[in-house]
Design a protein around this motif. Structure first.
Motif, mmCIF file in Angstrom:
data_model
loop_
_atom_site.group_PDB
_atom_site.id
_atom_site.type_symbol
_atom_site.label_atom_id
_atom_site.label_comp_id
_atom_site.label_asym_id
_atom_site.label_seq_id
_atom_site.Cartn_x
_atom_site.Cartn_y
_atom_site.Cartn_z
ATOM 1 N N PRO A 107 141.521 -19.686 16.931
ATOM 2 C CA PRO A 107 140.279 -19.968 16.182
ATOM 3 C C PRO A 107 140.444 -19.765 14.678
ATOM 4 C CG PRO A 107 139.761 -18.789 18.193
ATOM 5 C CD PRO A 107 141.256 -18.828 18.099
ATOM 6 N N GLU A 108 141.260 -18.823 14.285
ATOM 7 C CA GLU A 108 141.466 -18.585 12.845
ATOM 8 C C GLU A 108 142.286 -19.675 12.160
ATOM 9 O OE1 GLU A 108 142.072 -16.456 15.377
ATOM 10 O OE2 GLU A 108 143.875 -15.246 14.981
ATOM 11 N N ASP A 109 142.788 -20.625 12.927
ATOM 12 C CA ASP A 109 143.454 -21.797 12.340
ATOM 13 C C ASP A 109 142.439 -22.861 11.914
ATOM 14 O OD1 ASP A 109 146.026 -21.424 14.792
ATOM 15 O OD2 ASP A 109 146.165 -20.901 12.670
ATOM 16 N N THR A 110 141.189 -22.652 12.218
ATOM 17 C CA THR A 110 140.156 -23.607 11.829
ATOM 18 C C THR A 110 140.081 -23.718 10.320
ATOM 19 O OG1 THR A 110 138.837 -23.228 13.817
ATOM 20 C CG2 THR A 110 137.672 -24.078 11.884
ATOM 21 N N ALA A 111 140.221 -24.939 9.829
ATOM 22 C CA ALA A 111 140.261 -25.167 8.381
ATOM 23 C C ALA A 111 140.359 -26.666 8.124
ATOM 24 C CB ALA A 111 141.459 -24.464 7.751
ATOM 25 N N VAL A 112 140.262 -27.014 6.851
ATOM 26 C CA VAL A 112 140.618 -28.363 6.422
ATOM 27 C C VAL A 112 142.085 -28.328 5.995
ATOM 28 C CG1 VAL A 112 140.168 -30.228 4.797
ATOM 29 C CG2 VAL A 112 138.269 -28.855 5.680
ATOM 30 N N GLY A 114 154.534 -30.888 1.669
ATOM 31 C CA GLY A 114 154.012 -29.641 2.202
ATOM 32 C C GLY A 114 152.672 -29.812 2.888
ATOM 33 N N TRP A 115 152.300 -28.780 3.607
ATOM 34 C CA TRP A 115 150.994 -28.707 4.245
ATOM 35 C C TRP A 115 150.302 -27.430 3.793
ATOM 36 C CZ3 TRP A 115 148.707 -32.511 6.958
ATOM 37 C CH2 TRP A 115 149.520 -33.523 7.473
ATOM 38 N N TYR A 116 149.043 -27.569 3.507
ATOM 39 C CA TYR A 116 148.184 -26.451 3.120
ATOM 40 C C TYR A 116 146.911 -26.522 3.968
ATOM 41 C CZ TYR A 116 150.803 -25.523 -1.214
ATOM 42 O OH TYR A 116 151.761 -25.187 -2.133
ATOM 43 N N ARG A 117 146.144 -25.453 3.924
ATOM 44 C CA ARG A 117 144.829 -25.486 4.545
ATOM 45 C C ARG A 117 143.867 -24.624 3.732
ATOM 46 N NH1 ARG A 117 146.185 -22.058 10.073
ATOM 47 N NH2 ARG A 117 146.393 -19.996 9.086
ATOM 48 N N GLY A 167 135.284 -20.237 2.795
ATOM 49 C CA GLY A 167 135.223 -18.961 2.100
ATOM 50 C C GLY A 167 136.564 -18.351 1.745
ATOM 51 N N LYS A 168 137.652 -19.102 1.980
ATOM 52 C CA LYS A 168 138.978 -18.562 1.694
ATOM 53 C C LYS A 168 139.721 -19.454 0.706
ATOM 54 C CE LYS A 168 139.679 -16.154 6.083
ATOM 55 N NZ LYS A 168 140.616 -15.928 7.219
ATOM 56 N N ASP A 169 140.757 -18.882 0.112
ATOM 57 C CA ASP A 169 141.593 -19.643 -0.792
ATOM 58 C C ASP A 169 142.484 -20.613 -0.027
ATOM 59 O OD1 ASP A 169 142.136 -16.756 -2.923
ATOM 60 O OD2 ASP A 169 140.574 -18.292 -2.990
ATOM 61 N N ARG A 170 142.978 -21.595 -0.745
ATOM 62 C CA ARG A 170 143.932 -22.516 -0.140
ATOM 63 C C ARG A 170 145.196 -21.752 0.244
ATOM 64 N NH1 ARG A 170 145.353 -27.236 -3.984
ATOM 65 N NH2 ARG A 170 146.599 -25.609 -4.977
ATOM 66 N N GLU A 171 145.710 -22.044 1.420
ATOM 67 C CA GLU A 171 146.846 -21.317 1.969
ATOM 68 C C GLU A 171 148.011 -22.270 2.212
ATOM 69 O OE1 GLU A 171 147.926 -18.623 5.954
ATOM 70 O OE2 GLU A 171 146.108 -19.827 5.895
ATOM 71 N N PHE A 172 149.167 -21.907 1.690
ATOM 72 C CA PHE A 172 150.396 -22.660 1.967
ATOM 73 C C PHE A 172 150.798 -22.444 3.424
ATOM 74 C CE2 PHE A 172 154.531 -24.422 1.593
ATOM 75 C CZ PHE A 172 155.374 -23.570 2.287
ATOM 76 N N TYR A 232 160.419 -24.565 5.198
ATOM 77 C CA TYR A 232 159.917 -23.240 4.858
ATOM 78 C C TYR A 232 158.528 -23.098 5.492
ATOM 79 C CZ TYR A 232 163.488 -23.920 1.308
ATOM 80 O OH TYR A 232 164.664 -24.188 0.677
ATOM 81 N N TYR A 233 158.234 -21.876 5.951
ATOM 82 C CA TYR A 233 156.961 -21.638 6.624
ATOM 83 C C TYR A 233 156.310 -20.353 6.130
ATOM 84 C CZ TYR A 233 158.487 -25.121 10.019
ATOM 85 O OH TYR A 233 158.909 -26.282 10.630
ATOM 86 N N ALA A 234 154.987 -20.366 6.141
ATOM 87 C CA ALA A 234 154.243 -19.131 5.937
ATOM 88 C C ALA A 234 154.363 -18.274 7.191
ATOM 89 C CB ALA A 234 152.778 -19.443 5.655
ATOM 90 N N ASP A 235 154.338 -16.984 7.007
ATOM 91 C CA ASP A 235 154.452 -16.074 8.148
ATOM 92 C C ASP A 235 153.338 -16.310 9.171
ATOM 93 O OD1 ASP A 235 155.665 -13.209 6.236
ATOM 94 O OD2 ASP A 235 156.711 -14.929 7.115
ATOM 95 N N SER A 236 152.180 -16.726 8.679
ATOM 96 C CA SER A 236 151.027 -16.883 9.565
ATOM 97 C C SER A 236 151.208 -17.996 10.586
ATOM 98 C CB SER A 236 149.765 -17.139 8.742
ATOM 99 O OG SER A 236 149.906 -18.307 7.953
ATOM 100 N N VAL A 237 152.115 -18.926 10.333
ATOM 101 C CA VAL A 237 152.286 -20.054 11.242
ATOM 102 C C VAL A 237 153.716 -20.175 11.771
ATOM 103 C CG1 VAL A 237 150.438 -21.304 10.093
ATOM 104 C CG2 VAL A 237 152.820 -21.749 9.442
ATOM 105 N N LYS A 238 154.604 -19.340 11.306
ATOM 106 C CA LYS A 238 155.999 -19.424 11.730
ATOM 107 C C LYS A 238 156.104 -19.227 13.235
ATOM 108 C CE LYS A 238 158.617 -17.669 8.691
ATOM 109 N NZ LYS A 238 159.343 -16.705 7.830
#
Length: 119
Positions: free
Chosen positions: A88-93, A35-38, A42-47, A59-65
């Protein structure tokens, strides 16, 4: 034990694309889930996405589908995350992860890679 080494990432303009790679070693992947997470500041880890190694079901999260695609190369024991139409909101580790099966929790993690999307 599974060791995961990530590559890819970096700085890209909004609308651009990047591909992340995650190479697994220490064990040949067979029934695993990858899997991939980010985690954004200031935010929680997101699947984001998962692929089952045995049947390539994804399987995909709605935010990236529709924008991100997870895939695998069995010969290289590697999983990829193709990211298109970046915002820009995709900026993350970004982190890859491995689980012994789709029914197990992720307990192996990559080192993380920074993705920065400029507006």
């Amino acid at each position: 034990q599974v060791q995961l080494v990530q590559s890819g990432g970096g700085l890209v303009q909004a609308g651009g694309s990047l591909r992340l790679s995650c190479a697994a070693s220490g064990r040949t992947l067979s029934s695993h889930a990858m899997g991939w997470y980010r985690r954004a500041p200031g935010k929680d880890r997101e699947f984001l996405a998962q692929i089952n190694w045995s049947d390539s079901r994804t399987y995909y999260a709605d935010s990236v589908k529709g924008r991100f695609t997870i895939s695998r190369d069995s010969a290289k024991n590697t999983v990829y995350l193709q990211m298109n139409s970046l915002k820009p909101e995709d900026t993350a580790v970004y982190y890859c992860a491995a689980a012994l099966s789709p029914n197990h929790a992720y307990n192996y993690w990559g080192q993380g890679t920074q993705v920065t999307v400029s507006s």
